[in-house]
Scaffold this active site. Sequence first.
Site, PDB file in Angstrom:
ATOM      1  N   ASP A  36      -5.277   1.977  10.432  1.00 17.94           N
ATOM      2  CA  ASP A  36      -6.704   1.693  10.594  1.00 17.94           C
ATOM      3  C   ASP A  36      -6.912   1.178  12.027  1.00 17.94           C
ATOM      4  OD1 ASP A  36      -9.370   1.191   9.274  1.00 17.94           O
ATOM      5  OD2 ASP A  36      -8.856  -0.884   9.669  1.00 17.94           O
TER       6      ASP A  36
ATOM      7  N   ARG B  67      -4.943   0.313  -6.739  1.00 22.29           N
ATOM      8  CA  ARG B  67      -3.654   0.851  -6.271  1.00 22.29           C
ATOM      9  C   ARG B  67      -3.071   1.870  -7.244  1.00 22.29           C
ATOM     10  NH1 ARG B  67      -2.116  -2.241  -1.897  1.00 22.29           N
ATOM     11  NH2 ARG B  67      -2.452  -4.470  -2.024  1.00 22.29           N
TER      12      ARG B  67
ATOM     13  N   GLY C  18       0.776  -1.249   0.000  1.00 22.06           N
ATOM     14  CA  GLY C  18       0.000   0.000   0.000  1.00 22.06           C
ATOM     15  C   GLY C  18       0.798   1.285   0.000  1.00 22.06           C
TER      16      GLY C  18
ATOM     17  N   GLU D 231       3.785   4.004   6.330  1.00 26.81           N
ATOM     18  CA  GLU D 231       2.519   3.269   6.135  1.00 26.81           C
ATOM     19  C   GLU D 231       1.597   4.061   5.205  1.00 26.81           C
ATOM     20  OE1 GLU D 231       0.790   0.780   6.197  1.00 26.81           O
ATOM     21  OE2 GLU D 231       0.878  -0.410   8.019  1.00 26.81           O
ATOM     22  N   ASP D 232       0.749   3.352   4.486  1.00 33.62           N
ATOM     23  CA  ASP D 232      -0.262   4.033   3.679  1.00 33.62           C
ATOM     24  C   ASP D 232      -1.407   4.519   4.563  1.00 33.62           C
ATOM     25  OD1 ASP D 232      -1.021   1.442   4.314  1.00 33.62           O
ATOM     26  OD2 ASP D 232      -1.836   0.964   2.336  1.00 33.62           O
TER      27      ASP D 232
ATOM     28  N   VAL E 205     -11.159   3.302   1.918  1.00 33.53           N
ATOM     29  CA  VAL E 205     -10.640   4.136   0.833  1.00 33.53           C
ATOM     30  C   VAL E 205      -9.731   3.333  -0.102  1.00 33.53           C
ATOM     31  CG1 VAL E 205     -10.809   6.359   2.028  1.00 33.53           C
ATOM     32  CG2 VAL E 205      -8.789   4.941   2.372  1.00 33.53           C
TER      33      VAL E 205
HETATM   34  P1  IMP Z   1      -4.440  -1.929  10.311  1.00 24.18           P
HETATM   35  O1  IMP Z   1      -3.457  -3.019  10.597  1.00 24.18           O
HETATM   36  O2  IMP Z   1      -5.837  -2.339  10.685  1.00 24.18           O
HETATM   37  O3  IMP Z   1      -4.070  -0.586  10.892  1.00 24.18           O
HETATM   38  O4  IMP Z   1      -4.514  -1.760   8.764  1.00 24.18           O
HETATM   39  C1  IMP Z   1      -3.387  -1.508   8.037  1.00 24.18           C
HETATM   40  C2  IMP Z   1      -3.469  -2.089   6.646  1.00 24.18           C
HETATM   41  O5  IMP Z   1      -4.795  -2.487   6.274  1.00 24.18           O
HETATM   42  C3  IMP Z   1      -3.071  -1.005   5.680  1.00 24.18           C
HETATM   43  O6  IMP Z   1      -1.692  -1.000   5.480  1.00 24.18           O
HETATM   44  C4  IMP Z   1      -3.873  -1.363   4.459  1.00 24.18           C
HETATM   45  O7  IMP Z   1      -3.176  -2.295   3.682  1.00 24.18           O
HETATM   46  C5  IMP Z   1      -5.132  -2.025   4.989  1.00 24.18           C
HETATM   47  N1  IMP Z   1      -6.256  -1.055   5.093  1.00 24.18           N
HETATM   48  C6  IMP Z   1      -6.771  -0.513   6.202  1.00 24.18           C
HETATM   49  N2  IMP Z   1      -7.768   0.349   5.921  1.00 24.18           N
HETATM   50  C7  IMP Z   1      -7.867   0.352   4.571  1.00 24.18           C
HETATM   51  C8  IMP Z   1      -8.705   1.095   3.647  1.00 24.18           C
HETATM   52  O8  IMP Z   1      -9.566   1.916   3.993  1.00 24.18           O
HETATM   53  N3  IMP Z   1      -8.502   0.817   2.325  1.00 24.18           N
HETATM   54  C9  IMP Z   1      -7.567  -0.061   1.875  1.00 24.18           C
HETATM   55  N4  IMP Z   1      -6.759  -0.744   2.700  1.00 24.18           N
HETATM   56  C10 IMP Z   1      -6.907  -0.534   4.037  1.00 24.18           C
END
Ligand code: IMP
Length: 183
Positions: free
Chosen positions: A107, A169, A49, A103-104, A157
């Site tokens: 979440d 992407r 991402g 990080e992209d 998103v």
């Molecule tokens: P986390 O571990 O829940 O914080 O999520 C991190 C990863 O989940 C990111 O690096 C993304 O690859 C994916 N992700 C989380 N939210 C989104 C979103 O809204 N769209 C696309 N990918 C997401």
Amino acid sequence: MKRRVKLWDKYFELFLEVDQIAQRVDELGKQLQKDYLGKRPIFVAVLNGSIHFASDLTRHFHDKCELSFVKYTSYQGVKSTGKLNRLLGMQENIFGRHVILIEDIVDSGLTVAGIFEELEALEPLSLRVVTLLYKPKALRHAVKPDYVGFEIANDFVVGYGLDYNGLGRNLPEVYRAVVDLAT
Ligand code: IMP
């Protein structure tokens, strides 16, 4: 009506324009340059991402630095599985180095928290996180990104590196999922 794209079964509407993203990435790059001048940091970008963000951000860092990549998964479709799997680790020795994780999106915080734990065990001198997008309302883990491009609502998103089941992407803008499909 806002510009829309359809990926698989879902519609997404324009959320962040190319210029908005570029301006914010420029600001973040300048901030990082100020904070890390002369420190030869190592940027660790989280694939897939953060590919565009990492590429643009590091090109706004006009001092010596290194760039490496790691790859983890936790997501399936629009949902986090709650489990983090490392697919690709890094080879560089980060002992005593200044490390900046790119990080992209943060979440639930699972990915950043997990990677942090792994990298901290390698004893870097400092470890910080820069993320393009941050969903504070979705946060479930004790992490706080140090540099944030945009704080956003709890929407799904795509674009500028972010995908929905592999698609989106390559979009230069960021789009958010449209909830009401009747409009
Ligand atoms: P986390 O571990 O829940 O914080 O999520 C991190 C990863 O989940 C990111 O690096 C993304 O690859 C994916 N992700 C989380 N939210 C989104 C979103 O809204 N769209 C696309 N990918 C997401």
